[in-house]
Design a protein around this motif. Sequence first.
Motif, short mmCIF file in Angstrom:
data_model
loop_
_atom_site.label_atom_id
_atom_site.label_comp_id
_atom_site.label_asym_id
_atom_site.label_seq_id
_atom_site.Cartn_x
_atom_site.Cartn_y
_atom_site.Cartn_z
N SER A 87 0.83 -1.21 0.00
CA SER A 87 0.00 0.00 0.00
C SER A 87 0.86 1.26 0.00
O SER A 87 0.58 2.22 -0.74
CB SER A 87 -0.93 0.01 1.21
OG SER A 87 -1.83 -1.07 1.17
N VAL A 131 2.54 1.64 -3.49
CA VAL A 131 1.57 2.06 -4.51
C VAL A 131 1.24 3.53 -4.35
O VAL A 131 1.24 4.31 -5.32
CB VAL A 131 0.30 1.19 -4.41
CG1 VAL A 131 -0.82 1.79 -5.25
CG2 VAL A 131 0.60 -0.24 -4.88
N LEU A 154 3.63 4.62 -7.28
CA LEU A 154 2.90 4.22 -8.49
C LEU A 154 1.67 5.08 -8.74
O LEU A 154 1.17 5.11 -9.87
CB LEU A 154 2.50 2.75 -8.38
CG LEU A 154 3.67 1.78 -8.11
CD1 LEU A 154 3.17 0.34 -8.07
CD2 LEU A 154 4.78 1.93 -9.13
N SER A 193 4.41 4.94 -13.69
CA SER A 193 3.29 4.08 -14.10
C SER A 193 2.75 4.50 -15.47
O SER A 193 2.40 3.64 -16.30
CB SER A 193 2.17 4.15 -13.04
OG SER A 193 2.64 3.68 -11.79
N LEU A 196 -4.31 -0.89 -9.11
CA LEU A 196 -3.16 -0.70 -8.22
C LEU A 196 -3.61 -0.48 -6.78
O LEU A 196 -2.95 -0.95 -5.84
CB LEU A 196 -2.33 0.50 -8.69
CG LEU A 196 -1.39 0.25 -9.88
CD1 LEU A 196 -0.82 1.57 -10.39
CD2 LEU A 196 -0.27 -0.71 -9.49
N SER A 197 -4.72 0.22 -6.58
CA SER A 197 -5.22 0.47 -5.22
C SER A 197 -5.56 -0.82 -4.51
O SER A 197 -5.43 -0.92 -3.28
CB SER A 197 -6.44 1.39 -5.27
OG SER A 197 -6.11 2.65 -5.84
N ALA A 257 -1.00 -3.31 -13.88
CA ALA A 257 -0.71 -3.00 -12.48
C ALA A 257 0.49 -3.80 -11.97
O ALA A 257 1.39 -3.26 -11.32
CB ALA A 257 -1.93 -3.27 -11.62
N MET A 292 4.46 -2.48 -10.81
CA MET A 292 5.14 -2.83 -9.57
C MET A 292 6.46 -3.55 -9.84
O MET A 292 7.50 -3.22 -9.26
CB MET A 292 4.23 -3.68 -8.70
CG MET A 292 4.86 -4.17 -7.41
SD MET A 292 5.29 -2.84 -6.26
CE MET A 292 3.69 -2.53 -5.53
#
Length: 326
Positions: free
Chosen positions: A200, A203, A207, A220, A243-244, A278, A282
Amino acid sequence: AARAAARAPWPVAPASSSMPNCTGISRPVIPSLRSCPLPLVRLRGGSSVSLPADLSERLSLYKDIVQRSDRGEDGKIMTMLYARELQEIARLINETARLMEEKRDETARLIKEKEAINEEKRNEIARLIEEKRNETARLIKEKRNEHKWREKVYSSNLAECLEKIVCLDAERVATLNNRALIEIGMLRTYRNMSMSDGVSKTVNSQLLMGRDSLRLSTHSKQVCQDLAQYDFGLDERSVAKELSGLMHEISKSLHSKAFLPNEPPGYYVGGSPPLAQAVACMITYLQKNDLITNDLMVYLIDGSKKPRCKLHQGKVLPLMAPTWAS
């Protein structure tokens, strides 16, 4: 009269049966008590004291003796004795007052010394408590630092072991796993944080443009633009939403280690869009910051589990490098 004289505690003149003295010769004058004034009895500080009850009785006795004496000589003697008695009384009173004053001074001195000793004890106790508190804080800090160091060593060793296992699996078979490399990267990035919190934080800070934001970061956006060349959509909002919830998605059993029977050995990640984008965002971020090994070639697959491109050193590359690139 003789019997009365024998019983009386003071000299009594013989009784006379004659008429009162009319010869003109006066009787001896008894000195007045006013000729022997009482010594002034004062204490330190100017305050006066009254005689105690027993001394007052003695004073009255002497007064009575003097007043009832018929002989002037006896009166003088009694007056002198009376004066001496008063002086002795005054001396005793003054001595008593002096002793009481000394006693008060001594008591005050002892009280002051006791307060000083108590204050010294309180200060010593406070000092010992402070030393103990500081020593406890130092030991706690040492233990915490030791614990952090052990966690760091443990996380580093665990990451190394997991990475070796991933590389060995990829050398033998086609391994599909969206979680393993991300977990290794979180172990090296946030050693004192859970994987969920680490994902978390990464991100939101790297990101996306911030917490609860649906805008992609510069990294991203570049990854999504590069993936668009390989038939991955360019819907940035959908990628931001994915992503969330990335940690929730890669925690599913579907994204744990699996094998692709029809593909050559290697390490594969991805899935249907926007999950593929996504995961790619990462993985490339971790590669770019040397948080996972760059010795391992990572292949990105689509929803049909077909490889579309490679992820290496933080970049999106085609499956087959052009001849001039070699």
